[in-house]
Design a protein around this motif. Sequence first.
Motif, PDB file in Angstrom:
ATOM      1  N   ASN A 199       0.879  -1.176   0.000  1.00  0.00           N
ATOM      2  CA  ASN A 199       0.000   0.000   0.000  1.00  0.00           C
ATOM      3  C   ASN A 199       0.911   1.219   0.000  1.00  0.00           C
ATOM      4  O   ASN A 199       1.479   1.591   1.021  1.00  0.00           O
ATOM      5  N   ASN A 200       1.065   1.828  -1.177  1.00  0.00           N
ATOM      6  CA  ASN A 200       2.002   2.942  -1.336  1.00  0.00           C
ATOM      7  C   ASN A 200       1.265   4.195  -1.779  1.00  0.00           C
ATOM      8  O   ASN A 200       0.372   4.129  -2.630  1.00  0.00           O
ATOM      9  N   SER A 201       1.636   5.314  -1.234  1.00  0.00           N
ATOM     10  CA  SER A 201       1.047   6.576  -1.658  1.00  0.00           C
ATOM     11  C   SER A 201       1.935   7.715  -1.174  1.00  0.00           C
ATOM     12  O   SER A 201       3.103   7.501  -0.856  1.00  0.00           O
ATOM     13  N   TYR A 202       1.382   8.914  -1.110  1.00  0.00           N
ATOM     14  CA  TYR A 202       2.205  10.068  -0.731  1.00  0.00           C
ATOM     15  C   TYR A 202       1.334  11.213  -0.257  1.00  0.00           C
ATOM     16  O   TYR A 202       0.121  11.252  -0.475  1.00  0.00           O
ATOM     17  N   TYR A 203       1.973  12.151   0.406  1.00  0.00           N
ATOM     18  CA  TYR A 203       1.364  13.422   0.779  1.00  0.00           C
ATOM     19  C   TYR A 203       2.150  14.547   0.106  1.00  0.00           C
ATOM     20  O   TYR A 203       3.383  14.487   0.032  1.00  0.00           O
ATOM     21  N   PHE A 204       1.429  15.561  -0.365  1.00  0.00           N
ATOM     22  CA  PHE A 204       2.102  16.754  -0.858  1.00  0.00           C
ATOM     23  C   PHE A 204       2.514  17.634   0.318  1.00  0.00           C
ATOM     24  O   PHE A 204       1.748  17.822   1.268  1.00  0.00           O
ATOM     25  N   CYS A 205       3.714  18.164   0.239  1.00  0.00           N
ATOM     26  CA  CYS A 205       4.170  19.141   1.231  1.00  0.00           C
ATOM     27  C   CYS A 205       5.084  20.133   0.520  1.00  0.00           C
ATOM     28  O   CYS A 205       6.189  19.777   0.094  1.00  0.00           O
ATOM     29  N   HIS A 206       4.608  21.359   0.369  1.00  0.00           N
ATOM     30  CA  HIS A 206       5.358  22.370  -0.388  1.00  0.00           C
ATOM     31  C   HIS A 206       6.263  23.215   0.501  1.00  0.00           C
ATOM     32  O   HIS A 206       6.851  24.194   0.026  1.00  0.00           O
ATOM     33  N   ASP A 207       6.369  22.855   1.771  1.00  0.00           N
ATOM     34  CA  ASP A 207       7.169  23.615   2.718  1.00  0.00           C
ATOM     35  C   ASP A 207       8.329  22.758   3.223  1.00  0.00           C
ATOM     36  O   ASP A 207       8.153  21.922   4.120  1.00  0.00           O
ATOM     37  N   PRO A 208       9.540  22.927   2.684  1.00  0.00           N
ATOM     38  CA  PRO A 208      10.679  22.087   3.094  1.00  0.00           C
ATOM     39  C   PRO A 208      10.943  22.072   4.597  1.00  0.00           C
ATOM     40  O   PRO A 208      11.264  21.004   5.144  1.00  0.00           O
ATOM     41  N   PRO A 209      10.818  23.203   5.320  1.00  0.00           N
ATOM     42  CA  PRO A 209      11.035  23.138   6.776  1.00  0.00           C
ATOM     43  C   PRO A 209      10.073  22.188   7.493  1.00  0.00           C
ATOM     44  O   PRO A 209      10.448  21.544   8.478  1.00  0.00           O
ATOM     45  N   THR A 210       8.830  22.090   6.986  1.00  0.00           N
ATOM     46  CA  THR A 210       7.867  21.165   7.583  1.00  0.00           C
ATOM     47  C   THR A 210       8.322  19.717   7.387  1.00  0.00           C
ATOM     48  O   THR A 210       8.219  18.893   8.300  1.00  0.00           O
ATOM     49  N   ILE A 211       8.830  19.424   6.202  1.00  0.00           N
ATOM     50  CA  ILE A 211       9.330  18.073   5.937  1.00  0.00           C
ATOM     51  C   ILE A 211      10.476  17.738   6.894  1.00  0.00           C
ATOM     52  O   ILE A 211      10.517  16.658   7.489  1.00  0.00           O
ATOM     53  N   THR A 212      11.397  18.667   7.044  1.00  0.00           N
ATOM     54  CA  THR A 212      12.521  18.454   7.969  1.00  0.00           C
ATOM     55  C   THR A 212      12.020  18.219   9.389  1.00  0.00           C
ATOM     56  O   THR A 212      12.497  17.317  10.097  1.00  0.00           O
ATOM     57  N   LYS A 213      11.039  19.020   9.802  1.00  0.00           N
ATOM     58  CA  LYS A 213      10.491  18.900  11.157  1.00  0.00           C
ATOM     59  C   LYS A 213       9.860  17.528  11.371  1.00  0.00           C
ATOM     60  O   LYS A 213      10.034  16.909  12.434  1.00  0.00           O
ATOM     61  N   ILE A 214       9.131  17.019  10.370  1.00  0.00           N
ATOM     62  CA  ILE A 214       8.476  15.707  10.480  1.00  0.00           C
ATOM     63  C   ILE A 214       9.516  14.610  10.702  1.00  0.00           C
ATOM     64  O   ILE A 214       9.368  13.754  11.585  1.00  0.00           O
ATOM     65  N   PHE A 215      10.582  14.630   9.920  1.00  0.00           N
ATOM     66  CA  PHE A 215      11.580  13.565  10.034  1.00  0.00           C
ATOM     67  C   PHE A 215      12.438  13.713  11.296  1.00  0.00           C
ATOM     68  O   PHE A 215      12.848  12.708  11.889  1.00  0.00           O
ATOM     69  N   GLU A 216      12.697  14.944  11.706  1.00  0.00           N
ATOM     70  CA  GLU A 216      13.445  15.126  12.947  1.00  0.00           C
ATOM     71  C   GLU A 216      12.618  14.670  14.152  1.00  0.00           C
ATOM     72  O   GLU A 216      13.165  14.175  15.150  1.00  0.00           O
ATOM     73  N   ARG A 217      11.310  14.846  14.094  1.00  0.00           N
ATOM     74  CA  ARG A 217      10.436  14.343  15.163  1.00  0.00           C
ATOM     75  C   ARG A 217      10.551  12.824  15.267  1.00  0.00           C
ATOM     76  O   ARG A 217      10.604  12.261  16.379  1.00  0.00           O
ATOM     77  N   LEU A 218      10.626  12.137  14.125  1.00  0.00           N
ATOM     78  CA  LEU A 218      10.749  10.672  14.139  1.00  0.00           C
ATOM     79  C   LEU A 218      12.080  10.240  14.759  1.00  0.00           C
ATOM     80  O   LEU A 218      12.157   9.177  15.386  1.00  0.00           O
ATOM     81  N   ARG A 219      13.112  11.058  14.590  1.00  0.00           N
ATOM     82  CA  ARG A 219      14.430  10.705  15.127  1.00  0.00           C
ATOM     83  C   ARG A 219      14.552  11.024  16.619  1.00  0.00           C
ATOM     84  O   ARG A 219      15.525  10.633  17.255  1.00  0.00           O
ATOM     85  N   ASN A 220      13.584  11.760  17.129  1.00  0.00           N
ATOM     86  CA  ASN A 220      13.587  12.135  18.555  1.00  0.00           C
ATOM     87  C   ASN A 220      12.201  11.895  19.158  1.00  0.00           C
ATOM     88  O   ASN A 220      11.683  12.708  19.925  1.00  0.00           O
ATOM     89  N   PHE A 221      11.626  10.754  18.791  1.00  0.00           N
ATOM     90  CA  PHE A 221      10.211  10.474  19.069  1.00  0.00           C
ATOM     91  C   PHE A 221       9.935  10.322  20.559  1.00  0.00           C
ATOM     92  O   PHE A 221       8.950  10.822  21.081  1.00  0.00           O
TER      93      PHE A 221
END
Length: 600
Positions: free
Chosen positions: A465-487
Amino acid sequence: MTSNIPDEELALKVKEWMEWDQNCTTKAEIQQLVDQKKYEYLKQVLCQRMSFGTAGLRGKMCAGYARMNDLVIVQTAQGLLKHLENQYSEALNKNGLVLGYDARHNSERFAQLTAQVFLSQGYKVRLFSKTVPTPFVPFAVWKYKTAAGVMVTASHNPKDDNGYKVYGSNGCQIIPPDDKNIQKEILNNLKPWDKSWDLSLLKSPNLIDPLAETSKDYYKILSDSILPEYKSNSGNLKIAYSAMHGVGYPYILDAMKIAGIDVVPVKEQVMPDPDFPTVTYPNPEEGNSMEYSIKTADAEGCDLILANDPDADRLAIAVRIDSGEWRKLTGNEIGVLLGWWLLSNFEKRFPDVNLDNVYMLASTVSSKFLRGMAEKKGFHFIETLTGFKWMGNEAFDLIHNEGKKVVFAYEEAIGYMCGDGVLDKDGVSAALHFATMAMELHRNGLRVDQQLNELFTEYGYHITNNSYYFCHDPPTITKIFERLRNFNGPQSYPNSIMNGVCNVTSVRDLTVGYDNSQPNNKPILPVSKGSQMITFEFDNGLICTLRTSGTEPKIKYYTELCDSSKDASYLKVGENLKMLVDGLTTELLEPKKNNLAPSE
């Protein structure tokens, strides 16, 4: 012209562009923007430039250094030539360059400009005389032992885009550090050379058309890969074919002749049209792209649909199922079927070959079905980073440096490498092999979806089951992945989801170089700090990879659930996976909180 521009850097860039560009349309475009005082936009397209990466260049066609146009192509070709002189001078001097192009606006023009640059310096250029599928370029690179190859294509991008894909001397897409070296040489050679714009060079005796020889050898190798008993197909399975307004149709016809297979063309999409009038996006994976194929198949009584993307390096499939409705196969399902079919054929062709010398490959975000199949059958399975640049180069090393046999490689984004004739994805050869398989199954009273079910029964249901979300704000993308690394505090990843329904058994983060399933937590796969990519494996057989797209403003997710239990079924495992994906994406990506737009 530039005296009234308030920004000194911009004024210099405008002056430079007007001196260097010899295309009347793009020069006029810059002049109009200056007259309209659209300085902010001019800064975007002139004070920045498109960076050359492992995928080459891809972007919108209009004026400016950050866009695709004649001047940027000339600069890129000059940089590529200097890189080849520095690193691959022997092959360049002896055999030159291969150039191909698709049917998009300006593709032929961009290929000719590249040819002019190389011809101006006295090098041999093999430029295809008409549009060709992308796999013809890497095939010709290896056939003629050239220093490199260039395919001008934007694949399945929108009609206003174009691209510039470079292959190395091994017939594979380039990988680091070649991309960085090419970028460096582009920047060192921005001013057009004296003869780079010289159209008379296209009459040079050093310009050769490789189409006839390449076609002959390509189809010979393809024919040799088809067992004799499959070359006289008398089956009555009818097949519809769409070229998605691209280059594929004549090449598919020649391929199908090998097995005596006829296809019914989807007339609205079978001829090249750079405006792609019947589809929102010319991508057979998405949207309404298969609508006309289904209409044609229903009208003509077809039970199978084959569809290439516009440059014919990828293949989409739809099959008519028991209810009479159409089922569009996922990229992974096509990979499962082709992997099984090609291994079966290989074992028939070479019954005495030890499977310990046989390999299949898939990208890390693709299904793990082939891994399970390898464990039972005895061949080797290798996982690579996403993209055929990695699989192609890995296959080359296995074949030419280790003496191994690579039967198949694929990525879930409907890209398939069938055999070792082309070390890149090839929608033409994949279409022939799939059609031959479907014909043989039909003669034996089986549909494609029934064979898929049998494979799942034997090796476990691997449902994706593969799909995606649009995110046009690079800082938001960074924030999402940094949250996963410091969950759960600093430097700690999630250990479960959905209140313990799924417990994390391993985490691999190829952005920071962490993999707790490996000794010393060091991943086997290469680390890429410039992109985001984290994979979670769970105790219930669920695997999830979250990654950013290299070409689009997307956060992509790839999930798979494997169930080998006796009561497993496609429907049951799929429903269970959907529930898990809903919970997983909500907890890990927080789409509402982060204003992520789901795929359409």
